[in-house]
Design a protein around this motif. Sequence first.
Motif, PDB file in Angstrom:
ATOM      1  N   UNK A  79       0.828  -1.205   0.000  1.00  0.00           N
ATOM      2  CA  UNK A  79       0.000   0.000   0.000  1.00  0.00           C
ATOM      3  C   UNK A  79       0.857   1.248   0.000  1.00  0.00           C
ATOM      4  N   UNK A  80       0.601   2.118  -0.956  1.00  0.00           N
ATOM      5  CA  UNK A  80       1.275   3.407  -1.023  1.00  0.00           C
ATOM      6  C   UNK A  80       0.804   4.297   0.129  1.00  0.00           C
ATOM      7  N   UNK A  81       1.664   5.158   0.631  1.00  0.00           N
ATOM      8  CA  UNK A  81       1.193   6.091   1.654  1.00  0.00           C
ATOM      9  C   UNK A  81       0.197   7.067   1.052  1.00  0.00           C
ATOM     10  N   UNK A  82      -0.783   7.444   1.852  1.00  0.00           N
ATOM     11  CA  UNK A  82      -1.767   8.422   1.394  1.00  0.00           C
ATOM     12  C   UNK A  82      -1.196   9.816   1.637  1.00  0.00           C
ATOM     13  N   UNK A  83      -0.954  10.535   0.566  1.00  0.00           N
ATOM     14  CA  UNK A  83      -0.329  11.848   0.683  1.00  0.00           C
ATOM     15  C   UNK A  83      -1.377  12.920   0.902  1.00  0.00           C
ATOM     16  N   UNK A  84      -1.038  13.881   1.744  1.00  0.00           N
ATOM     17  CA  UNK A  84      -1.923  15.010   1.969  1.00  0.00           C
ATOM     18  C   UNK A  84      -1.823  16.009   0.836  1.00  0.00           C
ATOM     19  N   UNK A  85      -2.726  16.995   0.841  1.00  0.00           N
ATOM     20  CA  UNK A  85      -2.793  17.936  -0.263  1.00  0.00           C
ATOM     21  C   UNK A  85      -1.540  18.792  -0.356  1.00  0.00           C
ATOM     22  N   UNK A  86      -0.896  19.102   0.772  1.00  0.00           N
ATOM     23  CA  UNK A  86       0.315  19.908   0.711  1.00  0.00           C
ATOM     24  C   UNK A  86       1.443  19.157   0.009  1.00  0.00           C
ATOM     25  N   UNK A  87       1.584  17.856   0.324  1.00  0.00           N
ATOM     26  CA  UNK A  87       2.609  17.056  -0.340  1.00  0.00           C
ATOM     27  C   UNK A  87       2.298  16.899  -1.823  1.00  0.00           C
ATOM     28  N   UNK A  88       1.020  16.669  -2.134  1.00  0.00           N
ATOM     29  CA  UNK A  88       0.625  16.528  -3.534  1.00  0.00           C
ATOM     30  C   UNK A  88       0.857  17.824  -4.308  1.00  0.00           C
ATOM     31  N   UNK A  89       0.577  18.955  -3.664  1.00  0.00           N
ATOM     32  CA  UNK A  89       0.783  20.237  -4.343  1.00  0.00           C
ATOM     33  C   UNK A  89       2.267  20.451  -4.655  1.00  0.00           C
ATOM     34  N   UNK A 147     -10.507  33.352  -8.453  1.00  0.00           N
ATOM     35  CA  UNK A 147     -10.890  32.614  -9.655  1.00  0.00           C
ATOM     36  C   UNK A 147      -9.664  32.049 -10.368  1.00  0.00           C
ATOM     37  N   UNK A 148      -8.591  32.837 -10.428  1.00  0.00           N
ATOM     38  CA  UNK A 148      -7.359  32.334 -11.031  1.00  0.00           C
ATOM     39  C   UNK A 148      -6.839  31.122 -10.268  1.00  0.00           C
ATOM     40  N   UNK A 149      -6.894  31.200  -8.938  1.00  0.00           N
ATOM     41  CA  UNK A 149      -6.421  30.086  -8.125  1.00  0.00           C
ATOM     42  C   UNK A 149      -7.303  28.854  -8.277  1.00  0.00           C
ATOM     43  N   UNK A 150      -8.611  29.053  -8.440  1.00  0.00           N
ATOM     44  CA  UNK A 150      -9.495  27.911  -8.685  1.00  0.00           C
ATOM     45  C   UNK A 150      -9.137  27.224  -9.999  1.00  0.00           C
ATOM     46  N   UNK A 151      -8.778  28.023 -10.985  1.00  0.00           N
ATOM     47  CA  UNK A 151      -8.371  27.443 -12.279  1.00  0.00           C
ATOM     48  C   UNK A 151      -7.114  26.582 -12.103  1.00  0.00           C
ATOM     49  N   UNK A 152      -6.155  27.073 -11.324  1.00  0.00           N
ATOM     50  CA  UNK A 152      -4.941  26.285 -11.073  1.00  0.00           C
ATOM     51  C   UNK A 152      -5.259  25.026 -10.276  1.00  0.00           C
ATOM     52  N   UNK A 153      -6.185  25.135  -9.323  1.00  0.00           N
ATOM     53  CA  UNK A 153      -6.544  23.982  -8.502  1.00  0.00           C
ATOM     54  C   UNK A 153      -7.290  22.925  -9.306  1.00  0.00           C
ATOM     55  N   UNK A 154      -8.083  23.349 -10.271  1.00  0.00           N
ATOM     56  CA  UNK A 154      -8.734  22.372 -11.155  1.00  0.00           C
ATOM     57  C   UNK A 154      -7.698  21.608 -11.964  1.00  0.00           C
ATOM     58  N   UNK A 155      -6.682  22.318 -12.441  1.00  0.00           N
ATOM     59  CA  UNK A 155      -5.597  21.658 -13.171  1.00  0.00           C
ATOM     60  C   UNK A 155      -4.850  20.699 -12.253  1.00  0.00           C
ATOM     61  N   UNK A 156      -4.629  21.123 -11.017  1.00  0.00           N
ATOM     62  CA  UNK A 156      -3.994  20.257 -10.027  1.00  0.00           C
ATOM     63  C   UNK A 156      -4.823  19.000  -9.783  1.00  0.00           C
ATOM     64  N   UNK A 157      -6.147  19.162  -9.655  1.00  0.00           N
ATOM     65  CA  UNK A 157      -7.028  18.016  -9.429  1.00  0.00           C
ATOM     66  C   UNK A 157      -6.979  17.024 -10.567  1.00  0.00           C
ATOM     67  N   UNK A 158      -6.938  17.529 -11.811  1.00  0.00           N
ATOM     68  CA  UNK A 158      -6.843  16.622 -12.962  1.00  0.00           C
ATOM     69  C   UNK A 158      -5.527  15.842 -12.925  1.00  0.00           C
ATOM     70  N   UNK A 159      -4.449  16.543 -12.549  1.00  0.00           N
ATOM     71  CA  UNK A 159      -3.159  15.863 -12.429  1.00  0.00           C
ATOM     72  C   UNK A 159      -3.209  14.785 -11.338  1.00  0.00           C
ATOM     73  N   UNK A 160      -3.824  15.094 -10.191  1.00  0.00           N
ATOM     74  CA  UNK A 160      -3.899  14.136  -9.090  1.00  0.00           C
ATOM     75  C   UNK A 160      -4.660  12.872  -9.499  1.00  0.00           C
ATOM     76  N   UNK A 161      -5.694  13.047 -10.323  1.00  0.00           N
ATOM     77  CA  UNK A 161      -6.461  11.890 -10.812  1.00  0.00           C
ATOM     78  C   UNK A 161      -5.613  11.084 -11.795  1.00  0.00           C
TER      79      UNK A 161
END
Length: 384
Positions: A79-89, A147-161
């Motif tokens: 099992x891989x460790x579950x990374x928090x959002x700060x580590x993922x970012x 709004x700009x930050x939400x756009x970056x976070x959506x891109x981040x979410x797609x990468x995380x998936x």
Amino acid sequence: MELIQAGGKGKVAIYNRDGLYWLRWSYKGKRYSLAVGHSQVKPTRALAGRIEMDMAAGHFDSSLESYRPKQDQKVDQTSDPVLGVQELWQMFMDARRLAGTSEFFINNRFKSLARNLARWGKDITSEDTARAFIEYLRSRQSPTTANDNLRHLKSFGRWAVEQGHWQANHFERLQHAKVQIAPKRDNPFTADEVRLFLQTIKTDATYYKYHDFCYCLFHLGTRPSELIGLRWSAIDFTRRLITIAESLSRGDDGKSAGYARQRKSTKTGNVRVLPMTESVYSLLTGRFQESQPKSPDALVFTSPTGRAIDDHNFSQRCWRSICQRAGIPYRPPYIARHTALSHIVESTGSLAQAAAVAGHSSLRMVSQTYGHLVSRVQMPSYEG
């Protein structure tokens, strides 16, 4: 999970969860993770260094067998460790850096989001927690920035998936806030406003030392960074000409302080020679005689402490204060260039002259911005 050592290009990140050390890295587009057991951090760092050396030398063992703990130390690798959002970012920033995103963009956009994630201090595991973080941002930022930050976070979410960290993009369905469009403030200063501004700063007890710099901004039509980087060697007092061939611009990390600025060519790469009006010639001659520069490479304009001008500091403190004192609607210092070019076109009717001053080899951009000033529409008059 605690980040012990950050990763990056050719680097191995080290994490600790409940005393168990994990290594995570990427090699040739593939992600790897390895649990190394309840060990001390020193041998864990040594193993990370070994993997980094193998990757650099082309001897990397993609099976990971040569890196796994010995049989008596073997740990569960299932099992891989579950990374928090700060580590993922952090991993997302590293991935964007590898993909070619500039360091300037990462420092100015992504690292500010990293700081906000740290301040918020919670994990993002669902759409509800994602929405709560966006509301937190909106409480601290303007609607446009959020709004700009939400756009970056959506891109981040797609990468995380895509990378298998999340099963769904928690930001994808969140809506941008409606932004009320503010009136544009890029209209040039009128001649009266220019005179009032310069009269005000000349007598200001705090900012009077910036008068000459502001005077030349309005009269030469240069970019602020070009005037900040102007050296005495670029001024020909005999022929009354100024050569604009370089700028002293903000560094790639976005820092605006004098020590952090970098000498570069002009934005367009063009060299242009500007004639001095009588007033500009008189001002610079007096400044030269007063300062007695020790080197032709010395800066013409400096801060009161003798350093290169910090354009952000200058804009927010000096320029804004003088506009307020003079009763002039605030426009940023860059509009002084727009003002000079507008007045050139209005007084001469020549787009070519404005292009020469601006440093554009083509008239297209100048025509789009200032073409309406060349021939104003004449409306009919029916009165005798």
